[in-house]
Design a protein around this motif. Structure first.
Motif, PDB file in Angstrom:
ATOM      1  N   THR A 391      61.591  50.133  57.649  1.00  0.00           N
ATOM      2  CA  THR A 391      60.465  51.028  57.394  1.00  0.00           C
ATOM      3  C   THR A 391      60.465  52.183  58.392  1.00  0.00           C
ATOM      4  OG1 THR A 391      59.149  49.138  56.673  1.00  0.00           O
ATOM      5  CG2 THR A 391      57.960  51.172  57.142  1.00  0.00           C
ATOM      6  N   PHE A 392      60.292  53.401  57.869  1.00  0.00           N
ATOM      7  CA  PHE A 392      60.108  54.576  58.721  1.00  0.00           C
ATOM      8  C   PHE A 392      58.633  54.974  58.659  1.00  0.00           C
ATOM      9  CE2 PHE A 392      64.601  54.687  57.633  1.00  0.00           C
ATOM     10  CZ  PHE A 392      65.158  54.809  58.899  1.00  0.00           C
ATOM     11  N   ASP A 393      58.065  55.263  59.829  1.00  0.00           N
ATOM     12  CA  ASP A 393      56.617  55.392  59.944  1.00  0.00           C
ATOM     13  C   ASP A 393      56.249  56.603  60.792  1.00  0.00           C
ATOM     14  OD1 ASP A 393      53.903  54.776  61.336  1.00  0.00           O
ATOM     15  OD2 ASP A 393      54.013  53.221  59.800  1.00  0.00           O
ATOM     16  N   TYR A 394      55.224  57.336  60.341  1.00  0.00           N
ATOM     17  CA  TYR A 394      54.685  58.461  61.117  1.00  0.00           C
ATOM     18  C   TYR A 394      53.175  58.319  61.194  1.00  0.00           C
ATOM     19  CZ  TYR A 394      53.012  63.094  62.397  1.00  0.00           C
ATOM     20  OH  TYR A 394      52.358  64.125  63.014  1.00  0.00           O
ATOM     21  N   GLN A 395      52.617  58.508  62.405  1.00  0.00           N
ATOM     22  CA  GLN A 395      51.177  58.452  62.588  1.00  0.00           C
ATOM     23  C   GLN A 395      50.693  59.669  63.382  1.00  0.00           C
ATOM     24  OE1 GLN A 395      49.734  54.601  64.013  1.00  0.00           O
ATOM     25  NE2 GLN A 395      51.561  53.583  63.190  1.00  0.00           N
ATOM     26  N   LEU A 396      49.534  60.176  62.989  1.00  0.00           N
ATOM     27  CA  LEU A 396      48.879  61.284  63.684  1.00  0.00           C
ATOM     28  C   LEU A 396      47.485  60.814  64.063  1.00  0.00           C
ATOM     29  CD1 LEU A 396      49.097  64.288  64.554  1.00  0.00           C
ATOM     30  CD2 LEU A 396      47.991  64.862  62.378  1.00  0.00           C
ATOM     31  N   ILE A 397      47.195  60.761  65.358  1.00  0.00           N
ATOM     32  CA  ILE A 397      45.961  60.148  65.847  1.00  0.00           C
ATOM     33  C   ILE A 397      45.146  61.150  66.654  1.00  0.00           C
ATOM     34  CG2 ILE A 397      45.014  58.357  67.349  1.00  0.00           C
ATOM     35  CD1 ILE A 397      47.476  56.658  66.646  1.00  0.00           C
ATOM     36  N   ASP A 398      43.888  61.329  66.270  1.00  0.00           N
ATOM     37  CA  ASP A 398      42.932  62.124  67.031  1.00  0.00           C
ATOM     38  C   ASP A 398      42.193  61.155  67.945  1.00  0.00           C
ATOM     39  OD1 ASP A 398      41.249  64.052  68.009  1.00  0.00           O
ATOM     40  OD2 ASP A 398      39.948  64.088  66.252  1.00  0.00           O
ATOM     41  N   SER A 399      42.397  61.264  69.238  1.00  0.00           N
ATOM     42  CA  SER A 399      41.951  60.273  70.212  1.00  0.00           C
ATOM     43  C   SER A 399      40.444  60.049  70.204  1.00  0.00           C
ATOM     44  CB  SER A 399      42.383  60.692  71.620  1.00  0.00           C
ATOM     45  OG  SER A 399      41.842  59.833  72.585  1.00  0.00           O
ATOM     46  N   VAL A 400      40.064  58.783  70.467  1.00  0.00           N
ATOM     47  CA  VAL A 400      38.652  58.456  70.666  1.00  0.00           C
ATOM     48  C   VAL A 400      38.249  58.621  72.123  1.00  0.00           C
ATOM     49  CG1 VAL A 400      38.632  56.826  68.746  1.00  0.00           C
ATOM     50  CG2 VAL A 400      39.153  56.014  71.056  1.00  0.00           C
ATOM     51  N   ALA A 401      39.227  58.836  73.004  1.00  0.00           N
ATOM     52  CA  ALA A 401      38.923  59.030  74.425  1.00  0.00           C
ATOM     53  C   ALA A 401      38.376  60.436  74.645  1.00  0.00           C
ATOM     54  CB  ALA A 401      40.172  58.802  75.268  1.00  0.00           C
ATOM     55  N   ASP A 402      37.201  60.527  75.212  1.00  0.00           N
ATOM     56  CA  ASP A 402      36.534  61.817  75.416  1.00  0.00           C
ATOM     57  C   ASP A 402      37.034  62.456  76.713  1.00  0.00           C
ATOM     58  OD1 ASP A 402      34.894  63.949  75.082  1.00  0.00           O
ATOM     59  OD2 ASP A 402      33.028  62.897  75.560  1.00  0.00           O
ATOM     60  N   LEU A 403      38.333  62.835  76.696  1.00  0.00           N
ATOM     61  CA  LEU A 403      38.982  63.424  77.865  1.00  0.00           C
ATOM     62  C   LEU A 403      39.751  64.672  77.450  1.00  0.00           C
ATOM     63  CD1 LEU A 403      40.482  60.169  79.439  1.00  0.00           C
ATOM     64  CD2 LEU A 403      38.407  61.349  80.177  1.00  0.00           C
ATOM     65  N   ASN A 404      39.835  65.643  78.354  1.00  0.00           N
ATOM     66  CA  ASN A 404      40.543  66.890  78.049  1.00  0.00           C
ATOM     67  C   ASN A 404      42.037  66.677  77.818  1.00  0.00           C
ATOM     68  OD1 ASN A 404      38.192  68.412  78.285  1.00  0.00           O
ATOM     69  ND2 ASN A 404      38.488  68.779  80.475  1.00  0.00           N
ATOM     70  N   VAL A 405      42.594  65.595  78.408  1.00  0.00           N
ATOM     71  CA  VAL A 405      44.034  65.363  78.248  1.00  0.00           C
ATOM     72  C   VAL A 405      44.384  65.012  76.811  1.00  0.00           C
ATOM     73  CG1 VAL A 405      44.376  64.676  80.649  1.00  0.00           C
ATOM     74  CG2 VAL A 405      43.798  62.945  78.925  1.00  0.00           C
ATOM     75  N   PHE A 406      43.380  64.718  75.952  1.00  0.00           N
ATOM     76  CA  PHE A 406      43.630  64.382  74.557  1.00  0.00           C
ATOM     77  C   PHE A 406      43.114  65.460  73.613  1.00  0.00           C
ATOM     78  CE2 PHE A 406      43.700  59.969  76.300  1.00  0.00           C
ATOM     79  CZ  PHE A 406      44.986  59.635  75.881  1.00  0.00           C
ATOM     80  N   ASP A 407      43.131  66.700  74.051  1.00  0.00           N
ATOM     81  CA  ASP A 407      42.677  67.786  73.179  1.00  0.00           C
ATOM     82  C   ASP A 407      43.557  67.919  71.945  1.00  0.00           C
ATOM     83  OD1 ASP A 407      40.489  68.454  74.645  1.00  0.00           O
ATOM     84  OD2 ASP A 407      41.426  70.120  75.717  1.00  0.00           O
ATOM     85  N   ASP A 408      44.862  67.653  72.080  1.00  0.00           N
ATOM     86  CA  ASP A 408      45.785  67.745  70.950  1.00  0.00           C
ATOM     87  C   ASP A 408      45.997  66.366  70.331  1.00  0.00           C
ATOM     88  OD1 ASP A 408      46.191  70.476  71.349  1.00  0.00           O
ATOM     89  OD2 ASP A 408      47.785  70.107  72.805  1.00  0.00           O
ATOM     90  N   PRO A 409      46.027  66.258  69.001  1.00  0.00           N
ATOM     91  CA  PRO A 409      46.296  64.970  68.355  1.00  0.00           C
ATOM     92  C   PRO A 409      47.654  64.405  68.777  1.00  0.00           C
ATOM     93  CG  PRO A 409      45.466  66.554  66.756  1.00  0.00           C
ATOM     94  CD  PRO A 409      45.767  67.322  68.007  1.00  0.00           C
ATOM     95  N   THR A 410      47.773  63.100  68.761  1.00  0.00           N
ATOM     96  CA  THR A 410      49.002  62.416  69.149  1.00  0.00           C
ATOM     97  C   THR A 410      49.868  62.151  67.934  1.00  0.00           C
ATOM     98  OG1 THR A 410      47.777  61.299  70.911  1.00  0.00           O
ATOM     99  CG2 THR A 410      49.936  60.406  70.337  1.00  0.00           C
ATOM    100  N   SER A 411      51.124  62.570  67.989  1.00  0.00           N
ATOM    101  CA  SER A 411      52.090  62.285  66.923  1.00  0.00           C
ATOM    102  C   SER A 411      52.970  61.117  67.349  1.00  0.00           C
ATOM    103  CB  SER A 411      52.965  63.508  66.635  1.00  0.00           C
ATOM    104  OG  SER A 411      52.209  64.542  66.054  1.00  0.00           O
ATOM    105  N   ILE A 412      53.058  60.100  66.480  1.00  0.00           N
ATOM    106  CA  ILE A 412      53.843  58.900  66.754  1.00  0.00           C
ATOM    107  C   ILE A 412      54.864  58.716  65.642  1.00  0.00           C
ATOM    108  CG2 ILE A 412      53.766  56.386  67.044  1.00  0.00           C
ATOM    109  CD1 ILE A 412      50.900  56.712  68.036  1.00  0.00           C
ATOM    110  N   LEU A 413      56.103  58.494  66.035  1.00  0.00           N
ATOM    111  CA  LEU A 413      57.178  58.291  65.072  1.00  0.00           C
ATOM    112  C   LEU A 413      57.877  56.980  65.405  1.00  0.00           C
ATOM    113  CD1 LEU A 413      58.536  59.773  62.671  1.00  0.00           C
ATOM    114  CD2 LEU A 413      60.208  60.667  64.302  1.00  0.00           C
TER     115      LEU A 413
END
Length: 421
Positions: A391-413
């Motif tokens: 299986t090949f998998d891609y995830q895009l996550i908008d963080s629940v952590a209320d921190l500036n370091v997570f301003d950009d969504p996380t891309s996971i492959l």
């Protein structure tokens, strides 16, 4: 109806109720039944390996490394009547273990593991028995069961379940996370099931609310109250196609003075046992769950694709998640006859965080500040042979952590290799 045929119906009904998640293969419980007819027992298993990494966004202070992890799942089903014991009596034993390194929430910003199977059954790599269930079918429409069982098999959905090894990998699209605070992963309990057309229609359980994955559970049995769960799953035929509408209610009498670490959801990194002390202690909590699946296309072998969705409502005074929503499409590749055993999925989820000021302050004191979050997962599963899928998998996550370091969504492959034993 003769005695032999009636007994076969009872066997199929009982297995449909309790073994629907015993294998990643389509129609797996039917194959389990055939094997039990011949030998009196069946063994199935999955060895699943994950290679996942952050490829964009995420925490700018954490490395975007590729991590290797895995999960082993071994399930034995026994028909006791084949060994001269009571007719309609069945035993089920499941053992699980995990290995490797999982993606860290401090990097992904995800409360729910992107590869849930690699986090279960516990934070250690030991082998644990998570199911040891005795079932007695009293008729083709009624069965009793008791023992130790895990709750990941609940909230069944034809397109978004699979225990994280055959369909979606992210917990948010494998089950409904709104129930996690009220419901342990594995513990002792008992219940009954009412069946219709060999499928579970209504299931009621009484369960110990304390997680006892690592122990037998007898020393902790009902020390902290009781968890009551009632679930209704009704088959539908909208537009002439099979579907299901499911409704589940959970109520726990447990006293909540803290939120303890759980491998199914974390506000901190793996292995970081952060307990959140509650300012406002509370007796009891609840959750309400709804899900549906609806086939759009289906062949005679039961393969097809369709839509799915989930809604979960939690008690926001002790549950960091007051509302959960997910929806998507999934199923088999019906466009190519040569690839009918391949499967795919595309799902979206939204997490509406608690608005309880005291709980938010408690979380911010012991872990990262919490806000609403959302995510997307896409996968395509290649059926390599009868016992192996890639299986090949891609995830895009908008963080629940209320921190500036997570301003950009996380891309996971990542990639997942599942070997059926």
């Amino acid at each position: 109806m003769n005695h032999c045929l009636a007994f076969k119906i009872v066997v199929r009904a009982c297995l449909a109720c309790l073994l629907f998640a015993s294998t990643a293969q389509a129609g797996g419980w039917g194959e389990t039944y055939e094997s039990m007819q011949e030998n009196g027992y069946s063994f199935t298993g999955n060895l699943t390996q994950f290679g996942f990494g952050v490829v964009g966004g995420g925490n700018e202070y954490e490395d975007d490394s590729l991590l290797y992890s895995g999960h082993g799942d071994y399930l034995l089903n026994v028909d006791a009547s084949q060994f001269g014991l009571q007719e309609g009596l069945f035993f089920r034993l499941r053992a699980e273990h995990r290995f490797g390194e999982q993606l860290n929430p401090e990097n992904t910003g995800s409360v729910m593991p992107p590869t849930i199977a690699s986090h279960l059954p516990a934070e250690t790599e030991n082998l644990y028995i998570t199911n040891l269930v005795v079932t007695q079918a009293l008729s083709e429409n009624f069965a009793l069961f008791m023992g130790k069982f895990d709750t990941l098999d609940g909230d069944r959905n034809d397109f978004a379940h699979g225990r994280g090894v055959s369909q979606f990998s992210n917990l948010a699209l494998v089950t409904n996370p709104a129930a996690i605070v009220a419901s342990p992963y594995s513990s002792l309990g008992a219940g009954f099931a009412i069946l219709h057309d060999h499928e579970p229609l209504f299931v009621f359980t009484v369960m110990n609310p304390t997680d006892t994955t690592r122990t037998s559970g007898f020393d902790e049995l009902f020390n902290d109250g009781v968890l009551l769960t009632a679930g209704l799953r009704v088959p539908t035929h909208f537009f002439g196609k099979l579907g299901h509408q499911s409704f589940t209610a959970l109520y726990s009498t447990q006293h909540f003075s803290e939120l303890v670490p759980d491998p199914r959801a974390s506000l901190s990194g793996p292995g970081q046992d952060v307990t959140i002390d509650l300012t406002n202690e509370q007796n009891g909590t609840y959750a309400f769950l709804y899900n549906f699946d609806q086939y759009l296309c289906r062949d005679r072998q039961g393969r097809g694709f369709g839509l799915f969705g989930r809604v979960g409502v939690g008690d926001q005074s002790v549950n960091p998640m007051r509302l959960f929503l997910s929806a998507g499409i999934g199923g088999h590749n019906m466009l190519s006859r040569s690839r009918r055993n391949d499967s795919f999925g595309a799902g979206y989820y939204y997490l509406d965080a608690t608005k309880d000021e005291a709980l938010l302050a408690d979380i911010a004191r012991d872990a990262e500040p919490l806000r609403d979050g959302q995510g997307l997962e896409l996968y395509y599963n290649f059926n390599i042979c009868s016992f192996m899928d890639l299986t090949f998998d891609y995830q895009l996550i908008d963080s629940v952590a209320d921190l500036n370091v997570f301003d950009d969504p996380t891309s996971i492959l990542g990639a997942r290799l599942n070997i059926r034993l």
